[in-house]
Design a protein around this motif. Structure first.
Motif, PDB file in Angstrom:
ATOM      1  N   ILE A  40     -22.548   4.100   7.004  1.00  7.57           N
ATOM      2  CA  ILE A  40     -21.136   4.356   6.724  1.00  7.57           C
ATOM      3  C   ILE A  40     -20.994   4.934   5.326  1.00  7.57           C
ATOM      4  CG2 ILE A  40     -18.852   3.307   6.478  1.00  7.57           C
ATOM      5  CD1 ILE A  40     -19.787   1.086   8.360  1.00  7.57           C
ATOM      6  N   MET A  41     -20.334   6.078   5.233  1.00 12.78           N
ATOM      7  CA  MET A  41     -20.024   6.649   3.925  1.00 12.78           C
ATOM      8  C   MET A  41     -18.934   5.789   3.279  1.00 12.78           C
ATOM      9  SD  MET A  41     -22.174   9.029   3.817  1.00 12.78           S
ATOM     10  CE  MET A  41     -21.666   9.792   2.267  1.00 12.78           C
ATOM     11  N   VAL A  42     -19.126   5.427   2.036  1.00 19.59           N
ATOM     12  CA  VAL A  42     -18.181   4.550   1.355  1.00 19.59           C
ATOM     13  C   VAL A  42     -16.788   5.180   1.298  1.00 19.59           C
ATOM     14  CG1 VAL A  42     -17.636   3.498  -0.879  1.00 19.59           C
ATOM     15  CG2 VAL A  42     -19.953   3.343   0.035  1.00 19.59           C
ATOM     16  N   SER A  43     -16.722   6.493   1.183  1.00 18.65           N
ATOM     17  CA  SER A  43     -15.417   7.172   1.126  1.00 18.65           C
ATOM     18  C   SER A  43     -14.623   7.000   2.417  1.00 18.65           C
ATOM     19  CB  SER A  43     -15.606   8.660   0.831  1.00 18.65           C
ATOM     20  OG  SER A  43     -16.435   9.266   1.816  1.00 18.65           O
ATOM     21  N   ASN A  56      -9.593   0.639  -0.527  1.00 21.13           N
ATOM     22  CA  ASN A  56      -9.792   2.019  -0.954  1.00 21.13           C
ATOM     23  C   ASN A  56      -8.425   2.584  -1.315  1.00 21.13           C
ATOM     24  OD1 ASN A  56     -10.282   4.749  -1.244  1.00 21.13           O
ATOM     25  ND2 ASN A  56     -11.509   4.949   0.615  1.00 21.13           N
ATOM     26  N   LEU A  57      -8.191   2.857  -2.581  1.00 20.24           N
ATOM     27  CA  LEU A  57      -6.872   3.306  -3.027  1.00 20.24           C
ATOM     28  C   LEU A  57      -6.441   4.613  -2.365  1.00 20.24           C
ATOM     29  CD1 LEU A  57      -7.113   2.502  -6.852  1.00 20.24           C
ATOM     30  CD2 LEU A  57      -5.947   1.170  -5.077  1.00 20.24           C
ATOM     31  N   ALA A  58      -7.422   5.410  -1.943  1.00 21.03           N
ATOM     32  CA  ALA A  58      -7.091   6.667  -1.269  1.00 21.03           C
ATOM     33  C   ALA A  58      -6.458   6.424   0.095  1.00 21.03           C
ATOM     34  CB  ALA A  58      -8.354   7.521  -1.112  1.00 21.03           C
ATOM     35  N   GLN A  59      -6.578   5.198   0.625  1.00 24.34           N
ATOM     36  CA  GLN A  59      -6.014   4.859   1.923  1.00 24.34           C
ATOM     37  C   GLN A  59      -4.635   4.211   1.821  1.00 24.34           C
ATOM     38  OE1 GLN A  59      -7.428   5.594   4.872  1.00 24.34           O
ATOM     39  NE2 GLN A  59      -9.153   6.577   3.840  1.00 24.34           N
ATOM     40  N   VAL A  60      -4.149   4.002   0.596  1.00 28.34           N
ATOM     41  CA  VAL A  60      -2.869   3.314   0.403  1.00 28.34           C
ATOM     42  C   VAL A  60      -1.720   4.320   0.465  1.00 28.34           C
ATOM     43  CG1 VAL A  60      -1.471   1.947  -1.196  1.00 28.34           C
ATOM     44  CG2 VAL A  60      -3.930   1.495  -0.972  1.00 28.34           C
ATOM     45  N   ARG A  69     -12.545   3.653  -9.755  1.00 32.93           N
ATOM     46  CA  ARG A  69     -11.446   4.607  -9.676  1.00 32.93           C
ATOM     47  C   ARG A  69     -10.888   4.689  -8.266  1.00 32.93           C
ATOM     48  NH1 ARG A  69     -14.663   9.651 -11.950  1.00 32.93           N
ATOM     49  NH2 ARG A  69     -16.101   8.711 -10.440  1.00 32.93           N
ATOM     50  N   LEU A  70     -11.687   4.269  -7.269  1.00 38.54           N
ATOM     51  CA  LEU A  70     -11.269   4.360  -5.874  1.00 38.54           C
ATOM     52  C   LEU A  70     -11.074   3.008  -5.226  1.00 38.54           C
ATOM     53  CD1 LEU A  70     -13.592   7.248  -4.597  1.00 38.54           C
ATOM     54  CD2 LEU A  70     -11.180   7.394  -5.235  1.00 38.54           C
ATOM     55  N   PHE A  71     -11.869   2.026  -5.618  1.00 41.69           N
ATOM     56  CA  PHE A  71     -11.830   0.727  -4.963  1.00 41.69           C
ATOM     57  C   PHE A  71     -11.398  -0.350  -5.942  1.00 41.69           C
ATOM     58  CE2 PHE A  71     -14.588   3.197  -2.263  1.00 41.69           C
ATOM     59  CZ  PHE A  71     -14.253   2.785  -0.984  1.00 41.69           C
ATOM     60  N   ARG A  72     -10.378  -1.128  -5.537  1.00 41.37           N
ATOM     61  CA  ARG A  72      -9.905  -2.208  -6.383  1.00 41.37           C
ATOM     62  C   ARG A  72      -9.670  -3.457  -5.546  1.00 41.37           C
ATOM     63  NH1 ARG A  72      -8.429  -0.382 -11.539  1.00 41.37           N
ATOM     64  NH2 ARG A  72      -8.509  -2.612 -12.020  1.00 41.37           N
ATOM     65  N   GLN A  73      -9.977  -4.590  -6.137  1.00 41.42           N
ATOM     66  CA  GLN A  73      -9.694  -5.851  -5.473  1.00 41.42           C
ATOM     67  C   GLN A  73      -8.200  -6.120  -5.542  1.00 41.42           C
ATOM     68  OE1 GLN A  73     -11.970  -9.167  -6.910  1.00 41.42           O
ATOM     69  NE2 GLN A  73     -11.458 -10.444  -5.151  1.00 41.42           N
TER      70      GLN A  73
END
Length: 255
Positions: free
Chosen positions: A164-167, A216-220, A204-208
């Protein structure tokens, strides 16, 4: 009653400091302990303690990052850093008049810290200004830690092992001894803990956003703020929402 929280990712050192504080300052109430930066921030947001004893190097967020978030989540909380830094960093602490403890913590030094804290029980604007000054100096004094973030992971889905690609990951959710990897194509599991993932993911992309969740902030798509101070996240192409604990809501203050 004066209270505090204690945060250190090393269990023995954390327990030792708790024991030392109870001996040196019996009237101090220790409301909670934490083993990571995000857990420390959540504990501070929940309890609003007078003081936070923060280790500098913790997974997820450093003690410095936790301290930088204090004005928003708990303005009255003053940080006391626990560090193994060299004299240059110690000078930065002293210049900012924010107290510190060097590892290993010696009783004589801890007694001095206790006396200093007992003499400044009510935080003032000067405290906040000095705190900002010392954080700036410490950021300049601390050498950056460079690690390569994860690009892909292998995860189990039934009898199949997926690459699985992390992105492509929507979020990671703690599930007992495992972590569920959520993607648009389905879920899979890995043995890596949430805490370990935080050290390897690109911040920069993943935050708890919760004790058990990394997003994944790109999914918010949007954040929903609740009256209790916590919130939830709407995600791209998904019906369910992700809960956000009160301590992590500051991540979305601009949304």
């Amino acid at each position: 009653m004066i209270d505090c929280i204690v945060a250190d990712d090393e269990e023995l050192l954390r327990e030792a400091l708790v024991a030392q504080l109870r001996q040196a300052w019996p009237a101090l109430e220790i409301l909670a302990t934490a083993d990571s930066g995000p857990d420390a921030l959540e504990a501070i947001a929940t309890h609003k303690p007078a003081y936070a004893f923060l280790d500098i190097r913790m997974p997820g967020m450093t003690g410095l990052e936790v301290a930088m978030a204090l004005p928003e989540v708990s303005p009255g909380t003053l940080p006391v850093f626990v560090t193994a830094y060299d004299q240059y960093a110690v000078n930065a602490f002293e210049a900012g008049a924010v107290d510190y403890l060097l590892k290993p913590v010696e009783r004589e030094r801890l007694d001095a810290t206790v006396r200093r804290l007992q003499g400044r029980r009510t935080p003032s604007m000067d405290d906040a200004q000095r705190r900002g000054a010392v954080l700036d100096q410490l950021n300049a004094a601390s050498p950056p830690t460079v690690t390569s973030p994860l690009v892909w992971i292998t995860a189990s889905a039934g009898r199949e092992t997926k690459l699985i690609m992390v992105s492509d990951v929507v979020c990671f959710r703690a599930n007992h001894k495992y972590t569920t990897v959520v993607t648009a194509q389905g879920d899979a599991v890995i043995r890596t803990s949430i805490r370990e993932l935080l050290d390897r993911l690109d911040p920069r992309l993943f935050r708890q956003v919760h004790r058990s969740t990394i997003v994944n902030l790109a999914q918010v798509v949007s954040v929903i703020r609740h009256d209790a101070g916590n919130g939830s996240l709407r995600l791209k192409g998904r019906e369910e929402t992700l809960p956000v604990s009160q301590g992590y809501m500051s991540l979305f203050r601009q949304m």
